[in-house]
Motif scaffolding. Structure first.
Motif, mmCIF file in Angstrom:
data_model
loop_
_atom_site.group_PDB
_atom_site.id
_atom_site.type_symbol
_atom_site.label_atom_id
_atom_site.label_comp_id
_atom_site.label_asym_id
_atom_site.label_seq_id
_atom_site.Cartn_x
_atom_site.Cartn_y
_atom_site.Cartn_z
ATOM 1 N N GLU A 377 -3.490 -6.842 10.297
ATOM 2 C CA GLU A 377 -3.712 -5.566 9.615
ATOM 3 C C GLU A 377 -3.568 -5.738 8.101
ATOM 4 O O GLU A 377 -4.341 -5.167 7.326
ATOM 5 N N ALA A 378 -2.567 -6.540 7.696
ATOM 6 C CA ALA A 378 -2.344 -6.755 6.270
ATOM 7 C C ALA A 378 -3.517 -7.470 5.621
ATOM 8 O O ALA A 378 -3.962 -7.097 4.524
ATOM 9 N N ILE A 379 -4.032 -8.526 6.270
ATOM 10 C CA ILE A 379 -5.164 -9.278 5.710
ATOM 11 C C ILE A 379 -6.381 -8.366 5.558
ATOM 12 O O ILE A 379 -7.150 -8.467 4.606
ATOM 13 N N ALA A 380 -6.543 -7.450 6.500
ATOM 14 C CA ALA A 380 -7.675 -6.519 6.418
ATOM 15 C C ALA A 380 -7.555 -5.598 5.205
ATOM 16 O O ALA A 380 -8.566 -5.085 4.707
ATOM 17 N N LEU A 381 -6.339 -5.379 4.759
ATOM 18 C CA LEU A 381 -6.107 -4.502 3.609
ATOM 19 C C LEU A 381 -6.154 -5.251 2.273
ATOM 20 O O LEU A 381 -6.017 -4.631 1.212
ATOM 21 N N LEU A 382 -6.328 -6.573 2.310
ATOM 22 C CA LEU A 382 -6.354 -7.355 1.062
ATOM 23 C C LEU A 382 -7.507 -6.891 0.194
ATOM 24 O O LEU A 382 -8.657 -6.856 0.639
ATOM 25 N N PRO A 383 -7.255 -6.500 -1.039
ATOM 26 C CA PRO A 383 -8.343 -5.989 -1.888
ATOM 27 C C PRO A 383 -9.334 -7.089 -2.251
ATOM 28 O O PRO A 383 -9.047 -8.283 -2.135
ATOM 29 N N GLU A 390 -1.356 -8.456 -10.778
ATOM 30 C CA GLU A 390 -1.046 -7.149 -10.190
ATOM 31 C C GLU A 390 -1.434 -7.061 -8.723
ATOM 32 O O GLU A 390 -1.014 -6.141 -8.028
ATOM 33 N N THR A 391 -2.225 -8.027 -8.237
ATOM 34 C CA THR A 391 -2.794 -7.914 -6.894
ATOM 35 C C THR A 391 -1.723 -7.883 -5.808
ATOM 36 O O THR A 391 -1.799 -7.084 -4.866
ATOM 37 N N TRP A 392 -0.720 -8.757 -5.931
ATOM 38 C CA TRP A 392 0.328 -8.821 -4.901
ATOM 39 C C TRP A 392 1.043 -7.471 -4.760
ATOM 40 O O TRP A 392 1.238 -6.966 -3.649
ATOM 41 N N GLY A 393 1.397 -6.866 -5.884
ATOM 42 C CA GLY A 393 2.089 -5.584 -5.844
ATOM 43 C C GLY A 393 1.216 -4.485 -5.248
ATOM 44 O O GLY A 393 1.687 -3.665 -4.443
ATOM 45 N N THR A 394 -0.073 -4.453 -5.648
ATOM 46 C CA THR A 394 -1.004 -3.445 -5.129
ATOM 47 C C THR A 394 -1.186 -3.607 -3.620
ATOM 48 O O THR A 394 -1.164 -2.622 -2.851
ATOM 49 N N TRP A 395 -1.358 -4.848 -3.206
ATOM 50 C CA TRP A 395 -1.601 -5.136 -1.775
ATOM 51 C C TRP A 395 -0.382 -4.789 -0.915
ATOM 52 O O TRP A 395 -0.494 -4.107 0.103
ATOM 53 N N THR A 396 0.789 -5.264 -1.318
ATOM 54 C CA THR A 396 1.981 -5.027 -0.486
ATOM 55 C C THR A 396 2.329 -3.540 -0.433
ATOM 56 O O THR A 396 2.857 -3.050 0.578
ATOM 57 N N LYS A 397 2.008 -2.811 -1.499
ATOM 58 C CA LYS A 397 2.235 -1.357 -1.465
ATOM 59 C C LYS A 397 1.339 -0.703 -0.424
ATOM 60 O O LYS A 397 1.787 0.160 0.358
ATOM 61 N N ALA A 398 0.069 -1.149 -0.379
ATOM 62 C CA ALA A 398 -0.867 -0.599 0.609
ATOM 63 C C ALA A 398 -0.446 -0.971 2.026
ATOM 64 O O ALA A 398 -0.523 -0.143 2.949
ATOM 65 N N VAL A 399 0.037 -2.217 2.199
ATOM 66 C CA VAL A 399 0.475 -2.659 3.530
ATOM 67 C C VAL A 399 1.708 -1.869 3.959
ATOM 68 O O VAL A 399 1.849 -1.470 5.128
ATOM 69 N N LYS A 400 2.613 -1.631 3.042
ATOM 70 C CA LYS A 400 3.828 -0.856 3.348
ATOM 71 C C LYS A 400 3.463 0.548 3.823
ATOM 72 O O LYS A 400 4.003 1.061 4.820
ATOM 73 N N GLU A 401 2.517 1.175 3.122
ATOM 74 C CA GLU A 401 2.123 2.537 3.481
ATOM 75 C C GLU A 401 1.424 2.571 4.833
ATOM 76 O O GLU A 401 1.597 3.517 5.617
ATOM 77 N N ALA A 402 0.645 1.518 5.140
ATOM 78 C CA ALA A 402 -0.114 1.504 6.395
ATOM 79 C C ALA A 402 0.744 1.141 7.593
ATOM 80 O O ALA A 402 0.497 1.628 8.714
ATOM 81 N N GLY A 404 4.445 0.820 7.493
ATOM 82 C CA GLY A 404 5.827 1.275 7.480
ATOM 83 C C GLY A 404 6.841 0.172 7.247
ATOM 84 O O GLY A 404 8.040 0.428 7.174
ATOM 85 N N ARG A 405 6.392 -1.056 7.143
ATOM 86 C CA ARG A 405 7.334 -2.161 6.895
ATOM 87 C C ARG A 405 7.777 -2.157 5.436
ATOM 88 O O ARG A 405 7.038 -1.747 4.546
ATOM 89 N N LYS A 406 8.978 -2.689 5.195
ATOM 90 C CA LYS A 406 9.472 -2.776 3.836
ATOM 91 C C LYS A 406 10.478 -3.917 3.719
ATOM 92 O O LYS A 406 10.924 -4.471 4.735
ATOM 93 N N GLY A 407 10.850 -4.226 2.480
ATOM 94 C CA GLY A 407 11.845 -5.264 2.230
ATOM 95 C C GLY A 407 11.440 -6.614 2.807
ATOM 96 O O GLY A 407 10.260 -7.003 2.798
ATOM 97 N N LYS A 408 12.440 -7.330 3.321
ATOM 98 C CA LYS A 408 12.210 -8.668 3.855
ATOM 99 C C LYS A 408 11.222 -8.655 5.011
ATOM 100 O O LYS A 408 10.427 -9.581 5.182
ATOM 101 N N GLY A 409 11.251 -7.608 5.813
ATOM 102 C CA GLY A 409 10.336 -7.512 6.950
ATOM 103 C C GLY A 409 8.886 -7.380 6.534
ATOM 104 O O GLY A 409 7.976 -7.668 7.316
ATOM 105 N N LEU A 410 8.663 -6.949 5.292
ATOM 106 C CA LEU A 410 7.314 -6.861 4.751
ATOM 107 C C LEU A 410 6.905 -8.143 4.050
ATOM 108 O O LEU A 410 5.854 -8.729 4.338
#
Length: 441
Positions: A377-383, A390-402, A404-410
């Protein structure tokens, strides 16, 4: 004017023990604005090799220990012959003919009698006829300097006040039977005629220094200031002498040790000052004081050089490592961001190749079974690319929202999936360099 010298014999490569002597003499000369002489002690024609002369110069140049002039003892044999003649005229030089076996028997006999094992000066009692007979039978004898049996005293720059009874020391051999001039007299003549004011060398030379002081005085020279540094041991206090062959400077260079790492360690090791990485030679010169060194054996661990090397590399701009980055295969347009990413994650420059291979070819993903759907799911969200800081921050924010994972688990599963590693550079810096991911973007 302060004048020092480093006097290696070209019979092998310089090792860390030699470097300690060279560096101390160099720093003393530079701090005083004086002269540093590289003196090649090549009076042994059989063991001295020109390849080692070249290697010594290469090693010193690699470290930035630049000499003011080079002297070679093989060019000064006439000066030593003149000094020997002067000592003969003074009655301080005599020929002796004992074989090594005879000398060994004498030493054993003296020890059994509880006496110090020093040469008994039997040769002084030989008549001219006896000497001629011995020469005919055995060839030329060795030439010994006749010590005055009195106390020899000096204030040592490291060891403090030294006092040695000359009667407890054998009259030193200065010229061998085959005519080879030995270090003891050659060094005295050179130090005197070259105006050497300060001599730093290993503590194994203390007795040698005592005899040299008398030779200097006999020849009418001025004694330099002597300082004898401690000898190096291994990290557990074991004798290092047998391992010095594996601690040649060129071997350390081959292992990726950086000059400033090596110099920073050796300029403080055994002193009361902490070892701290210095940025340049000027800092080493500024803070050097030979009187701050101690007499106790000094532990040396080659592994201590690698954290210092890593720290030094972290401080360097791309311009200082450009060749190494290019040699690792990094394209010129990626050199700057690649170095910014890699510099915090290498121990030596050789590690650059591995990081570029990761960037170029990717790595086998490390994906736990429970993370497979998350990663897909995360790879599918890769811009879409191109990627930047800035890409890493933008991507992980989108993955977190999609997800629900956060912190180390993300972050950890994404790092392992992209790099095959649990730790490494900041992903914000690494992601734009991952060529496989860039192509997918």
């Amino acid at each position: 004017m302060t004048t020092t010298r480093f006097a290696p014999s070209p019979t092998g490569y310089i090792h860390v023990g030699n470097l300690r002597t060279a560096l101390m003499n160099y720093l003393i000369a530079r701090k005083a604005g004086g002269t540093f002489i590289l003196r090649i002690d090549d009076t042994d024609p059989e063991r001295s090799k020109e390849e080692y002369v070249d290697a010594i110069k290469q090693d010193l140049e690699w470290l930035g220990l630049h000499w003011d002039k080079v002297e070679r003892q093989s060019d000064r044999l006439d000066r030593y012959a003149e000094a020997a003649d002067k000592l003969r005229e003074m009655g301080r030089f005599y020929e002796a003919f004992e074989t090594p076996t005879e000398l060994d028997l004498k030493r054993k006999k003296q020890l059994n009698m509880g006496k110090p094992p020093v040469y008994d000066r039997a040769a002084l009692n030989l008549s001219d006829a006896e000497k001629d007979a011995l020469r005919a039978e055995r060839g030329n004898g060795v030439w010994r300097f006749k010590l005055d049996h009195e106390r020899i005293e000096w204030n040592d720059g490291i060891l403090g006040d030294i006092s040695i009874d000359a009667a407890s020391v054998s009259d030193p051999v200065l010229i061998r039977g085959d005519g080879q001039v030995l270090y003891t007299i050659a060094s005295v003549v050179d130090d005197t005629e070259m105006g050497v004011t300060d001599v730093v060398r290993g503590s194994d030379h203390v007795t040698n220094t005592a005899t040299q002081i008398q030779i200097i005085e006999a020849l009418g020279g001025n004694c330099p200031r002597f300082a004898h540094h401690s000898l190096l041991t291994g990290p557990q206090g074991e004798a290092l002498s047998k391992r010095l062959g594996t601690l040649a400077l060129r071997d350390l260079r081959e292992q990726g040790v950086q000059p400033m790492a090596l110099l920073s360690l050796m300029a403080r090791l055994g002193s009361s000052d902490p070892v701290e990485l210095r940025s340049d030679m000027a800092e080493l010169i500024e803070g050097f004081d030979v009187n701050r060194f101690g007499a106790a054996p000094t532990k040396f661990d080659v592994q201590d050089l690698f954290p210092l090397t890593a720290k030094h590399l972290q401080s360097l701009p791309l311009a200082d490592v450009a060749d190494a980055v290019t040699d690792a295969g990094v394209p010129a347009e990626l050199a700057e961001p690649f170095w910014a990413m890699a510099r915090e994650n290498i121990t030596t420059l050789a590690d650059l190749k591995g990081w570029w291979e990761l960037c170029r070819d990717g790595a086998e993903p490390l994906i736990a079974d429970e993370d497979r759907e998350f990663i897909a799911e995360a790879i599918a969200l890769l811009p879409d690319g191109p990627f930047d800081g800035e890409t890493w921050g933008t991507w992980t924010k989108a993955v977190k929202e999609a997800t629900g994972r956060k912190g180390k688990g993300l972050f950890m599963p994404l790092r392992k999936a992209l790099t095959g590693m649990e730790r490494g550079p900041e992903m914000a810096a690494l992601l734009p360099l991952l060529q496989v991911i860039r192509a997918r973007g």
